[in-house]
Motif scaffolding. Structure first.
Motif, PDB file in Angstrom:
ATOM      1  N   GLU A  38      -3.633  54.325  23.171  1.00 51.70           N
ATOM      2  CA  GLU A  38      -3.132  54.931  24.401  1.00 51.70           C
ATOM      3  C   GLU A  38      -1.777  54.338  24.784  1.00 51.70           C
ATOM      4  O   GLU A  38      -1.503  53.167  24.539  1.00 51.70           O
ATOM      5  N   ALA A  39      -0.949  55.156  25.410  1.00 52.96           N
ATOM      6  CA  ALA A  39       0.396  54.742  25.818  1.00 52.96           C
ATOM      7  C   ALA A  39       0.349  53.521  26.733  1.00 52.96           C
ATOM      8  O   ALA A  39       1.206  52.636  26.641  1.00 52.96           O
ATOM      9  N   GLU A  40      -0.645  53.472  27.619  1.00 51.70           N
ATOM     10  CA  GLU A  40      -0.748  52.334  28.539  1.00 51.70           C
ATOM     11  C   GLU A  40      -0.959  51.021  27.782  1.00 51.70           C
ATOM     12  O   GLU A  40      -0.409  49.986  28.147  1.00 51.70           O
ATOM     13  N   ILE A  41      -1.768  51.062  26.733  1.00 54.16           N
ATOM     14  CA  ILE A  41      -2.022  49.864  25.931  1.00 54.16           C
ATOM     15  C   ILE A  41      -0.762  49.467  25.172  1.00 54.16           C
ATOM     16  O   ILE A  41      -0.393  48.290  25.115  1.00 54.16           O
ATOM     17  N   LEU A  42      -0.074  50.431  24.597  1.00 54.80           N
ATOM     18  CA  LEU A  42       1.179  50.148  23.901  1.00 54.80           C
ATOM     19  C   LEU A  42       2.206  49.538  24.852  1.00 54.80           C
ATOM     20  O   LEU A  42       2.867  48.552  24.516  1.00 54.80           O
ATOM     21  N   ALA A  43       2.313  50.108  26.039  1.00 56.20           N
ATOM     22  CA  ALA A  43       3.298  49.619  27.013  1.00 56.20           C
ATOM     23  C   ALA A  43       2.965  48.201  27.466  1.00 56.20           C
ATOM     24  O   ALA A  43       3.842  47.328  27.504  1.00 56.20           O
ATOM     25  N   GLU A  44       1.700  47.968  27.802  1.00 59.07           N
ATOM     26  CA  GLU A  44       1.321  46.636  28.283  1.00 59.07           C
ATOM     27  C   GLU A  44       1.533  45.569  27.213  1.00 59.07           C
ATOM     28  O   GLU A  44       2.055  44.486  27.502  1.00 59.07           O
ATOM     29  N   THR A  45       1.176  45.877  25.977  1.00 57.22           N
ATOM     30  CA  THR A  45       1.356  44.875  24.921  1.00 57.22           C
ATOM     31  C   THR A  45       2.833  44.660  24.602  1.00 57.22           C
ATOM     32  O   THR A  45       3.238  43.540  24.290  1.00 57.22           O
ATOM     33  N   ALA A  46       3.642  45.703  24.709  1.00 57.16           N
ATOM     34  CA  ALA A  46       5.083  45.543  24.483  1.00 57.16           C
ATOM     35  C   ALA A  46       5.692  44.641  25.548  1.00 57.16           C
ATOM     36  O   ALA A  46       6.490  43.747  25.240  1.00 57.16           O
ATOM     37  N   ILE A  47       5.310  44.864  26.802  1.00 58.37           N
ATOM     38  CA  ILE A  47       5.835  44.035  27.893  1.00 58.37           C
ATOM     39  C   ILE A  47       5.353  42.600  27.741  1.00 58.37           C
ATOM     40  O   ILE A  47       6.146  41.648  27.884  1.00 58.37           O
ATOM     41  N   THR A  48       4.076  42.418  27.439  1.00 60.75           N
ATOM     42  CA  THR A  48       3.522  41.077  27.276  1.00 60.75           C
ATOM     43  C   THR A  48       4.208  40.327  26.141  1.00 60.75           C
ATOM     44  O   THR A  48       4.574  39.151  26.284  1.00 60.75           O
TER      45      THR A  48
END
Length: 86
Positions: A38-48
């Motif tokens: 999911e996009a939310e998981i990709l975004a959160e891991t990229a930011i982290t």
């Protein structure tokens, strides 16, 4: 003949590296979506991942300043998909 000062050349190199980095991120994003992430998981891991690397390199204080600047940019609408470019 093109006359570029050292700082102009440095700016061009940085701009090119940023463009290539964007292309890498776009490819990785598309691969993740294709694999069902999911996009939310990709975004959160990229930011982290990014924040972790920045803290490692520059320290928490500098990263907190950067995050404050990013917050202001979000509040000003810079990252809205529907924003009008001028």
């Amino acid at each position: 003949m093109i006359d570029l000062h050292s700082s102009d050349l440095d700016d061009l190199i940085v701009a090119e590296k940023k463009q290539v980095a964007i292309e890498y991120h776009n490819e990785a994003w598309a691969d993740g979506i294709s694999d069902g992430i999911e996009a939310e998981i990709l975004a959160e891991t990229a930011i982290t991942t990014a924040v972790t690397e920045l803290v490692r390199r520059y320290g928490e204080s500098d990263v907190l300043e950067l995050l404050d600047q990013l917050r202001q940019r979000v509040e000003f609408g810079e990252f809205r998909a529907e924003r009008a470019l001028q």
